[in-house]
Write an enzyme that holds these catalytic residues in place. Structure first.
Site, short mmCIF file in Angstrom:
data_model
loop_
_atom_site.label_atom_id
_atom_site.label_comp_id
_atom_site.label_asym_id
_atom_site.label_seq_id
_atom_site.Cartn_x
_atom_site.Cartn_y
_atom_site.Cartn_z
N HIS A 263 45.62 -23.62 5.19
CA HIS A 263 45.05 -24.97 5.04
C HIS A 263 45.67 -25.56 3.76
CE1 HIS A 263 42.32 -28.22 5.45
NE2 HIS A 263 41.18 -27.67 5.09
N HIS A 302 50.66 -27.56 13.11
CA HIS A 302 49.35 -28.19 12.90
C HIS A 302 48.54 -28.07 14.18
CE1 HIS A 302 46.32 -31.05 11.64
NE2 HIS A 302 46.77 -30.84 10.42
N ASP A 358 52.10 -30.67 3.95
CA ASP A 358 52.35 -29.81 2.80
C ASP A 358 53.78 -29.35 2.65
OD1 ASP A 358 49.85 -29.90 1.68
OD2 ASP A 358 49.07 -28.42 3.08
N1 CMC Z 1 55.58 -20.72 11.65
C1 CMC Z 1 55.89 -19.96 12.73
N2 CMC Z 1 55.16 -19.93 13.86
C2 CMC Z 1 54.07 -20.68 13.90
C3 CMC Z 1 53.68 -21.50 12.83
C4 CMC Z 1 54.48 -21.50 11.68
N3 CMC Z 1 54.17 -22.25 10.62
N4 CMC Z 1 52.53 -22.15 13.14
C5 CMC Z 1 52.22 -21.76 14.38
N5 CMC Z 1 53.14 -20.86 14.84
C6 CMC Z 1 53.18 -20.26 16.17
C7 CMC Z 1 52.13 -19.16 16.32
O1 CMC Z 1 52.66 -17.91 15.92
C8 CMC Z 1 51.82 -19.23 17.78
O2 CMC Z 1 52.89 -18.63 18.50
P1 CMC Z 1 52.58 -17.79 19.85
O3 CMC Z 1 52.07 -18.81 20.82
O4 CMC Z 1 53.88 -17.18 20.21
O5 CMC Z 1 51.53 -16.77 19.48
C9 CMC Z 1 51.89 -20.73 18.09
O6 CMC Z 1 52.81 -21.26 17.12
C10 CMC Z 1 50.56 -21.46 17.96
O7 CMC Z 1 50.02 -21.17 16.66
P2 CMC Z 1 48.49 -21.05 16.32
O8 CMC Z 1 48.30 -20.11 15.18
O9 CMC Z 1 47.69 -20.78 17.56
O10 CMC Z 1 48.19 -22.53 15.87
P3 CMC Z 1 46.89 -23.02 15.13
O11 CMC Z 1 46.64 -24.40 15.62
O12 CMC Z 1 45.76 -22.05 15.29
O13 CMC Z 1 47.29 -23.02 13.59
C11 CMC Z 1 48.21 -23.71 11.51
C12 CMC Z 1 47.66 -24.17 12.87
C13 CMC Z 1 48.41 -24.95 10.65
C14 CMC Z 1 47.18 -22.80 10.83
C15 CMC Z 1 49.56 -22.96 11.73
O14 CMC Z 1 50.50 -23.81 12.33
C16 CMC Z 1 50.10 -22.39 10.42
O15 CMC Z 1 49.71 -21.28 10.03
N6 CMC Z 1 51.04 -23.14 9.75
C17 CMC Z 1 51.56 -22.68 8.46
C18 CMC Z 1 50.54 -22.99 7.37
C19 CMC Z 1 50.51 -24.47 7.04
O16 CMC Z 1 51.53 -25.11 6.82
N7 CMC Z 1 49.27 -25.02 6.94
C20 CMC Z 1 49.05 -26.39 6.54
C21 CMC Z 1 48.49 -27.22 7.65
S1 CMC Z 1 48.55 -28.99 7.28
C22 CMC Z 1 47.53 -29.18 5.89
C23 CMC Z 1 46.11 -29.03 6.25
O17 CMC Z 1 45.56 -29.93 6.88
O18 CMC Z 1 45.55 -28.00 5.90
#
Ligand code: CMC
Length: 422
Positions: A263, A302, A358
């Site tokens: 986050h 996201h 971010d």
């Molecule tokens: N790098 C590589 N792979 C990713 C990433 C990433 N940053 N984000 C998602 N994935 C992959 C994930 O491994 C999954 O792949 P698979 O379907 O093969 O298992 C797929 O994409 C879907 O991911 P998810 O974890 O189910 O997605 P989510 O909606 O639960 O998580 C997130 C969203 C923001 C937590 C995630 O994208 C992440 O960890 N990003 C990196 C951290 C980040 O930049 N966070 C800031 C978010 S914006 C500021 C805020 O509002 O907080």
């Protein structure tokens, strides 16, 4: 076309029709029709926890609005305190209304010196400022016993203003203490952003030198981070607030949630990742390691945006403006190459992973002189306006306490064995 869904219980053959309203279906008729059958939705991926009039996001169009105003317009034409007023009150202020709001924010910015000093002394110069900031918010709850009267709209408004006014001083106190000084002293002569920068950067020997480009950039970054509807930290604030805990305790919960690298902590994690990559030439091998599941590309992806995050677009432009003044940071080249490589790669394309807010914000904060550990605190200062607006909106509707259900998968009832029998 009928705007409804029909659910049939195949055990009994009975059906129920539920209307689709505002793009959702109410759980009330479902739970009445199917008592004891819970909707499993880990991570709330398909759950709307409330109706809200504050922020609108269309994730597939990359669109974000506060109270009906496009984020692009607010970022370019407004100021953070004006946006905070908009989030709280629902309308942009008149010029006299804004002047009054700004004066009130300035006059409530000061922290109780003794409590602030005592609290800071519990930490050391290595303590993470997000922990200090969260503790500072929780400590505020002890100073304002009247804030517990959360059902009184006038008392709520008083603490909405007080919280937005005091968070820059809390944040700057954490920064100052880590630099070996006691807590920050706010000035009611300076505007909100200048006052914050002055508290964060001045020292007894070196008075703060204002830089209008930095002030404008920070103002814009705070606007972009001010709200984002039902994200993890806002949900934490709402869940804690739904028990009728005082607002400062609810904000502390939001701050704790924001600190995580998935986050708000992502801005700090992005800079650490760029340091780890180290050079332009290592970008492709880093991308390969992410694809092999050896970590995430921080600042990418996201839950809601499945298109470019509109905030990232604006921040990228601001980063270029800042680097024109400070000189280019080699990390910007690494970031630009990472973005380019990821946007062309099937792994990221198929998962609709784009840079989020971010990805570039940390580079700007660093160019302005903030230490990496302060980045998430800056996010928290901005998001306090959103958190407290959602808290107030929730309480004005007398919402029920947050209490989700679970699907139990543990042991069946079993006899207790004494120590000798085990
Ligand atoms: N790098 C590589 N792979 C990713 C990433 C990433 N940053 N984000 C998602 N994935 C992959 C994930 O491994 C999954 O792949 P698979 O379907 O093969 O298992 C797929 O994409 C879907 O991911 P998810 O974890 O189910 O997605 P989510 O909606 O639960 O998580 C997130 C969203 C923001 C937590 C995630 O994208 C992440 O960890 N990003 C990196 C951290 C980040 O930049 N966070 C800031 C978010 S914006 C500021 C805020 O509002 O907080």
């Amino acid at each position: 076309m009928k705007e409804s869904i029909t659910i049939t219980d195949n055990r009994s053959g009975e059906s129920i029709e539920i209307p689709i309203e505002q793009g959702g279906v109410d759980s009330g008729p479902w739970t009445k029709f199917l008592p004891g059958i819970w909707f499993k939705d880990e991570g709330f991926a398909a759950t709307a926890v409330t109706n809200s009039s504050i922020t609108y996001i269309d994730g597939s169009a990359g669109q974000l609005e506060y109270r009906g105003y496009r984020i692009e317009d607010l970022a370019k034409r407004s100021t953070f305190t004006e946006v905070a007023y908009l989030l709280v009150h629902g309308e942009l202020p008149s010029s006299s209304g804004l002047e009054d709001w700004n004066n009130q924010l300035a006059s409530h910015a000061h922290l109780d010196d003794q409590q602030n000093d005592n609290l800071l002394k519990a930490f050391n110069s290595q303590s993470h400022p997000m922990g200090m900031f969260t503790a500072g918010l929780a400590a505020l709850s002890t100073l304002y016993p009247d804030a517990r009267d959360v059902e009184d709209p006038e008392i709520r408004q008083k603490h909405v203003l007080n919280a937005i006014a005091k968070v820059p001083t809390l944040a700057a106190s954490a920064a100052a203490y880590r630099n070996g000084y006691s807590g920050a002293q706010s000035s009611d002569e300076l505007p909100y952003i200048e006052n914050f920068l002055s508290m964060a950067f001045s020292s007894p020997n070196e008075p703060f030198q204002s830089n209008p480009t930095f002030t404008k950039a920070l103002d814009q970054l705070l606007i972009l981070h001010a709200d984002h509807e039902q994200n993890c930290s806002t949900t934490a604030v709402r869940v804690v607030g739904s028990s009728h805990a005082d607002p400062y305790s609810a904000l502390a919960a939001g701050s704790a949630a924001l600190s995580g690298p998935r986050h708000g902590g992502a801005n700090e994690a992005v800079l650490n990742m760029l340091d780890e990559i180290g050079s332009f030439n290592n970008v492709n091998s880093f991308i390969d390691s992410v694809k092999n599941g050896e970590g995430r590309l921080m600042g990418f992806g996201h839950r809601v945006y499945k298109n470019y995050d509109p905030r990232a677009q604006i921040i990228k432009e601001t980063a270029h403006e800042i680097f024109e003044i400070t000189g280019k940071n080699p990390k910007l080249d690494i970031a630009l190459k990472l973005e380019e490589a990821a946007l062309e790669d099937e792994y990221f394309i198929s998962r609709k992973l784009y840079p989020n807010v971010d990805f570039y914000s940390g580079l700007i904060y660093q160019a302005m002189g903030f230490p990496v550990e302060m980045f998430t605190v800056l996010f928290a200062v901005a998001r306090t306006a959103g958190w407290i607006s959602h808290w107030d909106e929730m309480l004005s509707r007398n919402t029920r306490i947050a209490r989700p259900r679970q699907l139990y998968i543990g042991n069946e009832t079993r006899p207790f064995l004494t120590l000798e029998e085990r």
